[in-house]
Each structure stands twice: as structure tokens, then as C-alpha cells.
Design a protein around this motif. Structure first.
Motif, PDB file in Angstrom:
ATOM      1  N   GLY A  83       0.767  -1.124   0.479  1.00 21.47           N
ATOM      2  CA  GLY A  83      -0.158  -0.297   0.187  1.00 21.47           C
ATOM      3  C   GLY A  83       0.839   1.360   0.379  1.00 21.47           C
ATOM      4  N   THR A  84       0.736   2.365   1.590  1.00 20.70           N
ATOM      5  CA  THR A  84       0.863   3.491   1.117  1.00 20.70           C
ATOM      6  C   THR A  84       1.028   3.853   2.158  1.00 20.70           C
ATOM      7  N   TYR A  85       2.101   4.872   3.237  1.00 20.14           N
ATOM      8  CA  TYR A  85       1.693   5.236   4.348  1.00 20.14           C
ATOM      9  C   TYR A  85       1.741   6.953   3.879  1.00 20.14           C
ATOM     10  N   GLY A  86       1.704   7.031   2.637  1.00 20.98           N
ATOM     11  CA  GLY A  86       0.996   8.855   2.537  1.00 20.98           C
ATOM     12  C   GLY A  86      -0.497   8.826   3.630  1.00 20.98           C
ATOM     13  N   ASP A  87      -0.627   9.751   3.231  1.00 17.50           N
ATOM     14  CA  ASP A  87      -1.643  10.141   4.129  1.00 17.50           C
ATOM     15  C   ASP A  87      -2.804   9.999   3.418  1.00 17.50           C
ATOM     16  N   GLU A  88      -3.006   9.848   1.840  1.00 20.92           N
ATOM     17  CA  GLU A  88      -4.318   9.102   0.952  1.00 20.92           C
ATOM     18  C   GLU A  88      -3.404   7.563   0.560  1.00 20.92           C
ATOM     19  N   PRO A  89      -4.693   6.500   0.871  1.00 23.76           N
ATOM     20  CA  PRO A  89      -4.499   5.637   0.426  1.00 23.76           C
ATOM     21  C   PRO A  89      -4.154   5.339  -0.981  1.00 23.76           C
ATOM     22  N   VAL A  90      -3.885   4.636  -1.693  1.00 26.85           N
ATOM     23  CA  VAL A  90      -3.191   3.784  -3.200  1.00 26.85           C
ATOM     24  C   VAL A  90      -3.728   2.740  -3.889  1.00 26.85           C
ATOM     25  N   CYS A  91      -4.181   2.606  -4.219  1.00 22.20           N
ATOM     26  CA  CYS A  91      -4.794   1.972  -5.655  1.00 22.20           C
ATOM     27  C   CYS A  91      -3.988   0.868  -6.254  1.00 22.20           C
ATOM     28  N   THR A  92      -4.214   0.071  -5.954  1.00 21.72           N
ATOM     29  CA  THR A  92      -3.791  -1.402  -6.951  1.00 21.72           C
ATOM     30  C   THR A  92      -4.797  -2.172  -7.829  1.00 21.72           C
ATOM     31  N   SER A  93      -4.823  -2.957  -9.056  1.00 24.42           N
ATOM     32  CA  SER A  93      -5.134  -3.590  -9.497  1.00 24.42           C
ATOM     33  C   SER A  93      -4.344  -4.449 -10.206  1.00 24.42           C
ATOM     34  N   TRP A  94      -5.718  -5.210 -10.693  1.00 27.43           N
ATOM     35  CA  TRP A  94      -5.200  -6.776 -11.486  1.00 27.43           C
ATOM     36  C   TRP A  94      -5.946  -7.193 -12.822  1.00 27.43           C
ATOM     37  N   HIS A  95      -5.368  -7.859 -13.774  1.00 21.70           N
ATOM     38  CA  HIS A  95      -6.358  -8.811 -14.244  1.00 21.70           C
ATOM     39  C   HIS A  95      -5.861  -9.336 -15.469  1.00 21.70           C
ATOM     40  N   GLY A  96      -6.696 -10.992 -15.656  1.00 25.44           N
ATOM     41  CA  GLY A  96      -6.331 -12.116 -16.674  1.00 25.44           C
ATOM     42  C   GLY A  96      -7.114 -12.766 -16.078  1.00 25.44           C
ATOM     43  N   ILE A  97      -7.307 -13.935 -16.607  1.00 27.29           N
ATOM     44  CA  ILE A  97      -7.659 -15.181 -17.323  1.00 27.29           C
ATOM     45  C   ILE A  97      -7.702 -15.989 -15.769  1.00 27.29           C
ATOM     46  N   MET A  98      -8.818 -17.298 -16.439  1.00 27.97           N
ATOM     47  CA  MET A  98      -9.477 -17.765 -15.863  1.00 27.97           C
ATOM     48  C   MET A  98      -9.831 -19.386 -16.388  1.00 27.97           C
ATOM     49  N   ALA A  99      -9.584 -20.356 -16.450  1.00 24.61           N
ATOM     50  CA  ALA A  99      -9.581 -21.644 -16.859  1.00 24.61           C
ATOM     51  C   ALA A  99      -9.922 -22.908 -15.911  1.00 24.61           C
ATOM     52  N   ALA A 100     -10.724 -23.816 -16.781  1.00 27.22           N
ATOM     53  CA  ALA A 100     -10.493 -25.216 -16.515  1.00 27.22           C
ATOM     54  C   ALA A 100      -9.705 -26.120 -16.996  1.00 27.22           C
ATOM     55  N   VAL A 101      -9.488 -26.912 -15.924  1.00 29.34           N
ATOM     56  CA  VAL A 101      -9.022 -27.869 -16.469  1.00 29.34           C
ATOM     57  C   VAL A 101      -9.483 -29.323 -15.602  1.00 29.34           C
ATOM     58  N   ILE A 102      -9.322 -30.335 -17.002  1.00 27.65           N
ATOM     59  CA  ILE A 102     -10.356 -31.401 -16.393  1.00 27.65           C
ATOM     60  C   ILE A 102     -10.288 -32.444 -16.916  1.00 27.65           C
ATOM     61  N   ASP A 103      -9.182 -33.977 -16.028  1.00 28.81           N
ATOM     62  CA  ASP A 103      -8.795 -35.082 -16.326  1.00 28.81           C
ATOM     63  C   ASP A 103      -7.336 -34.273 -17.304  1.00 28.81           C
ATOM     64  N   ASN A 104      -7.692 -35.397 -18.286  1.00 31.84           N
ATOM     65  CA  ASN A 104      -5.941 -34.907 -19.305  1.00 31.84           C
ATOM     66  C   ASN A 104      -6.631 -34.208 -20.090  1.00 31.84           C
ATOM     67  N   LYS A 105      -7.717 -33.714 -20.054  1.00 28.37           N
ATOM     68  CA  LYS A 105      -8.313 -32.697 -21.152  1.00 28.37           C
ATOM     69  C   LYS A 105      -6.992 -31.819 -21.416  1.00 28.37           C
ATOM     70  N   GLN A 106      -7.139 -30.926 -23.190  1.00 23.54           N
ATOM     71  CA  GLN A 106      -6.870 -29.294 -23.089  1.00 23.54           C
ATOM     72  C   GLN A 106      -7.714 -28.529 -22.270  1.00 23.54           C
ATOM     73  N   MET A 107      -6.753 -27.669 -21.366  1.00 23.88           N
ATOM     74  CA  MET A 107      -7.377 -25.988 -20.212  1.00 23.88           C
ATOM     75  C   MET A 107      -8.071 -25.448 -21.389  1.00 23.88           C
ATOM     76  N   ARG A 108      -9.623 -25.302 -20.631  1.00 17.19           N
ATOM     77  CA  ARG A 108     -10.029 -24.051 -21.382  1.00 17.19           C
ATOM     78  C   ARG A 108      -9.924 -23.210 -21.187  1.00 17.19           C
ATOM     79  N   PRO A 109     -10.736 -22.065 -21.665  1.00 17.94           N
ATOM     80  CA  PRO A 109     -10.388 -20.238 -20.743  1.00 17.94           C
ATOM     81  C   PRO A 109     -12.536 -20.827 -20.784  1.00 17.94           C
ATOM     82  N   LEU A 110     -12.497 -20.232 -19.806  1.00 17.66           N
ATOM     83  CA  LEU A 110     -13.676 -19.842 -19.212  1.00 17.66           C
ATOM     84  C   LEU A 110     -13.753 -18.385 -19.224  1.00 17.66           C
TER      85      LEU A 110
END
Length: 365
Positions: A83-110
């Protein structure tokens, strides 16, 4: 950072336990001497010589301003990244993907995954790290990037309501001992943070020393935890939302921070860029229980970052617009340093979503 993972940071959806130390957050309990499997897991004392190198080619950064092998300085550095030790908060962010893995099948983006944290920290009179923040976590359409409120499950052909995880009570205090996380029931084995690099002292305690390493102009560190605990979303209460009696999510981060910023004590915060990986059972809201695919896994990967140290420029435009419309209060600075009651995602779902089985009685907590 998937704070309450950093972001999804250190508190967010998680409760802390800290040796005899972590005061404040809900569910805090004393003692690292858990006995049984947990004590066996930590029964090797790391020699002092091993602690001097961090076990990595880059070694531990040497600095006149920060001693990374001193838990007090290590905490200070972590807070400056988180975060920050400053007087005002700081914003952090994230973005990406999630994918399914079932048995020995190819990974599938969801679907995509995005979120933000808006936080601040301070060093207490005892030298502990006190934190406070708001955070939000959302899922997005892979093609458009729009935030999802419903999602059609390609395995069950059912359209389900997406569970958005919002937490305005990210609060807690870290001291000089490495925290452990307690989820599920009191019979579940707690999770030691950064088990791979944690160093046990001869007296059995484990200091808060994250494995900072120096490479050129950057300081890096990794942060991991891997859970296994009783699923609050029980098969008896939520037969479609539950994937079984136990869940075992894990989250893994790698951080890259400008060394000059981190070690300049005049600066209240330091920029960072991070990579995030998550492996877990399917989210409860996906309704995979009883589908025949419920024992598959969900793999997530994302960018996490704090490039701008003021304002909300770190948030992707569609995320910022959505939060401004739906949750504007989460963009306001927290106004207390009280203890919070962060919950992990399965516990939050079980608390907020009524059981599918009308005859099910929730266990007392």
C-alpha cells in the motif's frame, strides 16, 4: 494483486493467525505450536548460514536503509509494496483470465478476472504493520472485457449468477512473526505463509522475512500459500455450488519493485509489477457440483500492478466505470484503523447465498 492475496493482498478474503502476534483481524488466534501434521511440517530448523543468501542467485539486497533480514525492515518494505504510508490510500489493480482443467483434457479458457484494492498502512509504536483497505473482485467476458453478472456454464449449459466478491473491511496487523491462515474449522491444519522460504528459529518461531532478492535496478520477492480446509459450501447445503467436502486453493505471486523507490524512506510507497497464479476448485457460483466435472481445477493467471501512486489510473477503464456506477463507496478512503473480519471466498459465499437445500441448517460458527 488479488489482495486479500496481496490483493486479492494479505488480508482481504483471508483471516490471519500469527504466532503470538497478529492482533486485530477476525479469527486471530495465538500460537504456532499447532502439533500434529502442522508441527511436523515445520520441524526443521533452517541454519543461519542459509538465511544469509535467501537461496537464490541474486542473494539478499544490501542497503544502508533497509536490512531485509530484519523482520522490522522486512515488514516496512512489504507495507510499502502492499500500500502506502502516505496520507491518502493508493490503488492497485489486477486483470487476467481463468481456465478449466479437467482430467487430461486441454485447458479451456472460461472468463476473465479483474479487481482492485484501495489501501493504506502505517507502522505502529511497536513496529508492527497496520493495514486498512477496500477491495473488489469481478469476472469478465473473454471477448468484450465487460464485467459479468451472469455466465453460461459450457459444461452444464446453465446460466448462473456471478458472485462478485466485495470487501470493505480489509483490516489487520502484522508483527515480526510469519503469519499462518486458519480457514474452515478449528480441526483444519493452518497454512503457513511462504512455507518454501520460511525459516524456523531454534525456539520454534518463524520470523517475518519475505525472500527479497536484488537483480540490477529491481528488487523481487515471491509470495505463496497453499490451503486445504473444510468447505463451508457443503454438499449437503449447496449440492450444485459445492465441489466436495474439502477445498484446496493456492495463490502464488512474484513481485518486481524499483530498488531505488523501495529503499528511499522519504517516499511513502513504491511502484510494483507482479505476476499472479491461482489453482483452486471451481468457484461455488459456477454450479459445477453433481455435473460430473466437479473435481476439475480452475487455473488463474493475471497481472498485478501499482504503476500510478495516486488516483485510480491503475484500474482498467471498464472496471473503474463499473465500480463508479455500482460500488462508488469502495472508492472512498477507509476512515478507521479498527480490526476487520475478512472472509475467504467460500466462507463469504456460504454466508451470503442461501442454501439450495431448504431443509439444511447452517452449522454454528
Amino acid at each position: 494483486m488479488e489482495w486479500a492475496s496481496m490483493h486479492n493482498a494479505l488480508c482481504s478474503r483471508r483471516r490471519f493467525l500469527a504466532g503470538t502476534s497478529l492482533a486485530g483481524a477476525a479469527g486471530v488466534a495465538a500460537g504456532l505450536g499447532m502439533g500434529g501434521e502442522f508441527s511436523e511440517l515445520m520441524n526443521t530448523v533452517i541454519p543461519a548460514a542459509a538465511a544469509a543468501t535467501m537461496g537464490a542467485p541474486g542473494g539478499t539486497p544490501q542497503s544502508d536503509s533497509i536490512d531485509y533480514l530484519d523482520p522490522a525492515d522486512n515488514l516496512y518494505a512489504f507495507g510499502k509494496v502492499w500500500g502506502t504510508y502516505g496520507d491518502e490510500p493508493v490503488c492497485t489493480s489486477w486483470h487476467g483470465i481463468m481456465a478449466a482443467v479437467i482430467d487430461n483434457k486441454q485447458m479451456r479458457p472460461l472468463f476473465g478476472y479483474t479487481g482492485f484494492g484501495y489501501g493504506q498502512c502505517k507502522i505502529t509504536e511497536k513496529g508492527h504493520l497496520r493495514i486498512r483497505a477496500n477491495e473488489g473482485n469481478f469476472f469478465t467476458d473473454l471477448a468484450t472485457g465487460e464485467i459479468l453478472e451472469t455466465w453460461k456454464n459450457p459444461y452444464t449449459d446453465e446460466t448462473v449468477e456471478v458472485f462478485q466478491f466485495m470487501n470493505d473491511r480489509v483490516r489487520g496487523e502484522l508483527n515480526f512473526d510469519m503469519p499462518v491462515f486458519q480457514h474452515g474449522t478449528d480441526k483444519d491444519i493452518p497454512t503457513l505463509m511462504n512455507e518454501a522460504t520460511a525459516r524456523q528459529r531454534p525456539d520454534g518461531s518463524i520470523p517475518f522475512i519475505l525472500p527479497f532478492e536484488e537483480y540490477g535496478s529491481k528488487v523481487m520477492f515471491a509470495w505463496d500459500y497453499a490451503h486445504e480446509y473444510t468447505n463451508p459450501v457443503t454438499p449437503e447445503g449447496w449440492p450444485k455450488a459445492s465441489t466436495g467436502p474439502v477445498v484446496n486453493p493456492s495463490e502464488h505471486f512474484v513481485f518486481y519493485i524499483p530498488k531505488a523507490e523501495l529503499e528511499d524512506r522519504i517516499l511513502p510507497t513504491a511502484r510494483f509489477h507482479a505476476g499472479f497464479t491461482r489453482i483452486s476448485p471451481f468457484w461455488p457460483w459456477m454450479k459445477m457440483g453433481g455435473s460430473g466435472f466437479e473435481h476439475g481445477k480452475l487455473l488463474g493467471r493475471s497481472f498485478s500492478f501499482k504503476e500510478y501512486t495516486s488516483g485510480f489510473g491503475n484500474m482498467p477503464p471498464k472496471l473503474l466505470a463499473y465500480v463508479e456506477k455500482k460500488y462508488p463507496e469502495y472508492l472512498e478512503a477507509p476512515d478507521d484503523w479498527d480490526d476487520g473480519a475478512p472472509k475467504e471466498t467460500w466462507a463469504a459465499y456460504a454466508e451470503r447465498v442461501p442454501p439450495e437445500n431448504p431443509d439444511y441448517e447452517r452449522p454454528a460458527r
